[in-house]
Design an enzyme around this catalytic site. Structure first.
Site, short mmCIF file in Angstrom:
data_model
loop_
_atom_site.label_atom_id
_atom_site.label_comp_id
_atom_site.label_asym_id
_atom_site.label_seq_id
_atom_site.Cartn_x
_atom_site.Cartn_y
_atom_site.Cartn_z
N HIS A 55 5.96 -5.23 -4.65
CA HIS A 55 7.23 -5.10 -5.39
C HIS A 55 8.08 -6.38 -5.36
O HIS A 55 9.24 -6.39 -4.99
CB HIS A 55 8.01 -3.83 -5.05
CG HIS A 55 8.45 -3.61 -3.62
ND1 HIS A 55 9.06 -4.57 -2.88
CD2 HIS A 55 8.39 -2.50 -2.85
CE1 HIS A 55 9.36 -4.07 -1.69
NE2 HIS A 55 8.96 -2.82 -1.65
N HIS A 63 2.09 -1.87 8.83
CA HIS A 63 1.60 -3.05 8.11
C HIS A 63 1.20 -4.11 9.14
O HIS A 63 1.98 -4.41 10.06
CB HIS A 63 2.70 -3.67 7.23
CG HIS A 63 3.18 -2.77 6.12
ND1 HIS A 63 2.38 -2.38 5.06
CD2 HIS A 63 4.39 -2.21 5.90
CE1 HIS A 63 3.09 -1.62 4.24
NE2 HIS A 63 4.31 -1.49 4.73
N ASP A 123 3.73 3.34 -0.32
CA ASP A 123 2.66 2.62 0.40
C ASP A 123 2.21 3.41 1.63
O ASP A 123 1.11 3.17 2.14
CB ASP A 123 3.07 1.18 0.77
CG ASP A 123 4.42 1.07 1.45
OD1 ASP A 123 5.29 1.93 1.20
OD2 ASP A 123 4.62 0.12 2.23
N ASP A 155 7.43 0.74 9.14
CA ASP A 155 7.73 -0.59 8.60
C ASP A 155 8.24 -1.56 9.67
O ASP A 155 7.99 -2.78 9.59
CB ASP A 155 8.80 -0.49 7.50
CG ASP A 155 8.23 -0.12 6.14
OD1 ASP A 155 7.00 -0.21 5.95
OD2 ASP A 155 9.02 0.24 5.25
N HIS A 214 12.87 1.43 6.82
CA HIS A 214 13.43 0.69 5.73
C HIS A 214 14.15 1.57 4.69
O HIS A 214 14.85 1.06 3.81
CB HIS A 214 12.25 -0.10 5.13
CG HIS A 214 12.26 -0.52 3.75
ND1 HIS A 214 11.30 -0.20 2.83
CD2 HIS A 214 13.14 -1.30 3.11
CE1 HIS A 214 11.55 -0.78 1.70
NE2 HIS A 214 12.66 -1.45 1.81
N TYR A 271 8.35 -10.93 6.57
CA TYR A 271 8.49 -9.49 6.30
C TYR A 271 9.93 -9.04 6.59
O TYR A 271 10.55 -8.33 5.80
CB TYR A 271 7.48 -8.72 7.18
CG TYR A 271 7.48 -7.25 6.92
CD1 TYR A 271 6.64 -6.69 5.97
CD2 TYR A 271 8.35 -6.40 7.60
CE1 TYR A 271 6.65 -5.32 5.72
CE2 TYR A 271 8.37 -5.05 7.36
CZ TYR A 271 7.52 -4.51 6.42
OH TYR A 271 7.54 -3.17 6.16
N GLU A 285 8.07 6.00 1.45
CA GLU A 285 7.74 5.00 0.42
C GLU A 285 6.24 5.11 0.10
O GLU A 285 5.41 5.32 1.00
CB GLU A 285 8.12 3.58 0.89
CG GLU A 285 8.08 2.60 -0.28
CD GLU A 285 8.79 1.27 -0.02
OE1 GLU A 285 9.20 0.99 1.11
OE2 GLU A 285 8.91 0.50 -1.01
N HIS A 329 7.71 7.75 6.94
CA HIS A 329 8.45 7.07 5.86
C HIS A 329 7.76 7.43 4.54
O HIS A 329 6.53 7.37 4.44
CB HIS A 329 8.38 5.57 6.16
CG HIS A 329 9.00 4.67 5.13
ND1 HIS A 329 10.04 5.05 4.32
CD2 HIS A 329 8.73 3.37 4.82
CE1 HIS A 329 10.36 4.01 3.54
NE2 HIS A 329 9.59 2.99 3.82
#
Ligand code: FEO
Length: 395
Positions: free
Chosen positions: A24, A222, A82, A163, A144, A191, A80, A78
């Site tokens: 993104h 990640h 991903d 994250d 996040h 990051y 999101e 989370h």
């Protein structure tokens, strides 16, 4: 498939997206990983899922270890996509599983996937008994998204941090000490700058919560798992969370016919003569996420542009809008420079956008008609000297 264990009964089952180059808007020259973890105790628990296109791979990795239908819990740290993109595919197979998440997470799953799963909402201090291990939940709101949390496996002392403490870094080796640590730490700073910097004020409390736990491994969603260099990453988060800066200036500019470029170089030399470190980026040839990474610890930012159609060069404007959103913490100085032919307009646009960041605006901007002559180039050098001295004296 290659099976990597973090501890007895704890497996890495996520995916490596080697070829992703744009997360993104964040440039990822080495790709991105979507880490997920499987805990096989008396109860079976999946920690997070992966981006939707990798659902089949996640299912295959899990199926080589357990029968997916036997999964008791899917912890969604989370929402999101991903991390939750494969949740619908997993839940089709994990028919008895409960989804463990925060109240905000539940609201987000319902909106994203429009399905009433079997949810169990958790809050700070809640504990899930898996058998030999218990999972403790540590909400980390805004690291996040509002739903974000970490989960701590007490027996094996593993923090699944999602994250937080992540890096967009791909490797066939899962642990920090199996990789070039300077590169991993660089990617962790990039990051942080691009994903977490806007929420820096919340980071101190999160680090405190993490430090209160007895941790062997920090396993983000990640990049690598922190096994050896936890002290460095925690110390870095602590300083970034306080808005730590260094004697460094980042010049971000663009140019039509080279006049603003020649100004930028003179300003750079002036700043460098004061001993302050300077980095120069032309927006047409630089990545926004790399510039953001350099701004993370910079005391100063200078923005330069030629005047185009009574305004700023669009890529410079785009970086200013990005910078406003990143909202860097701490006392920092910003200034504007550039060129114009007749009516101008770049100066006021840059200044207006800089006023919307947390930076202090330098007393004066430096704009020159058409192209700097010899004496004007000297003015640019002097402007850099004044800017550098101000950084040293007041920031
Ligand atoms: Fe890696 Fe905020 O998702």
């Amino acid at each position: 498939m290659n099976q990597v264990k973090l501890a007895p009964g704890v497996y890495s089952v996520g995916s490596v997206d080697w070829n992703l180059r744009d997360f993104h808007g964040y440039t990822t020259p080495g790709g991105v990983t979507y880490n997920a973890y499987l805990i096989v105790d008396e109860k079976i628990c999946l920690i997070d899922t992966v981006k939707a296109p990798y659902a089949a791979e996640l299912i295959e990795r899990i199926s080589e270890i357990v029968n997916i239908a036997d999964i008791d819990y899917v912890v969604t740290n989370h929402v999101e996509p991903d991390h939750s993109g494969s949740l619908p595919e997993i839940m089709k197979l994990a028919t008895k599983a409960k989804i463990i998440l925060t109240a905000q997470g539940k609201a987000e799953v319902l909106k994203h996937y429009q399905t009433e799963y079997n949810f169990q909402v958790v809050k700070q201090g809640d504990v899930l008994d898996l058998g030999k291990n218990k999972l403790h939940f540590v909400p980390l709101p805004m690291l996040h998204w509002p739903d974000s949390m970490a989960s701590y496996l007490d027996g094996e002392k593993i923090l699944f941090s999602n994250d937080a403490f992540g890096q967009h870094y791909c490797s066939s080796k899962l642990f920090d000490d199996e990789n070039d640590i300077a590169t991993v730490l660089y990617e962790a700073s990039k990051y942080y700058a691009n994903i977490l910097m806007p929420y820096s004020k919340l980071v101190g409390r999160a680090v405190e919560a993490v430090r209160s736990l007895d941790i062997k491994l920090i396993a983000p969603s990640h990049g690598v798992v922190w096994r050896t260099h936890q002290a460095e990453i925690l110390a870095n988060y602590e300083k970034w969370g306080k808005g730590h800066t260094e004697n460094k200036v980042v010049i971000i500019y663009d140019t039509m016919w080279g006049a603003t470029d020649s100004m930028a170089r003179q300003i750079l030399d002036g700043i460098a003569s004061t001993g302050v470190t300077v980095k120069l980026y032309r927006t047409a040839t630089s990545e926004r996420s790399d510039m953001a990474r350099d701004i993370l610890e910079a005391k100063g930012v200078l923005i330069g542009s030629s005047t185009l159609n009574n305004s700023v060069i669009p890529l410079v404007g785009s970086m200013l809008i990005y910078l406003k959103g990143l909202n860097p913490l701490g006392k920092r100085l910003a200034g504007a420079f550039g060129t114009y032919g007749w009516a101008g307009g770049a100066q006021s646009d840059i200044e207006d956008l800089l006023k919307k960041t947390q930076f202090d605006l330098h007393d004066s901007s430096l704009f020159i008609k058409w192209k700097a002559d010899k004496s004007e180039l000297q003015k640019c050098f002097d402007y850099g000297v004044a800017f550098g001295k101000k950084i040293l004296a007041e920031y």
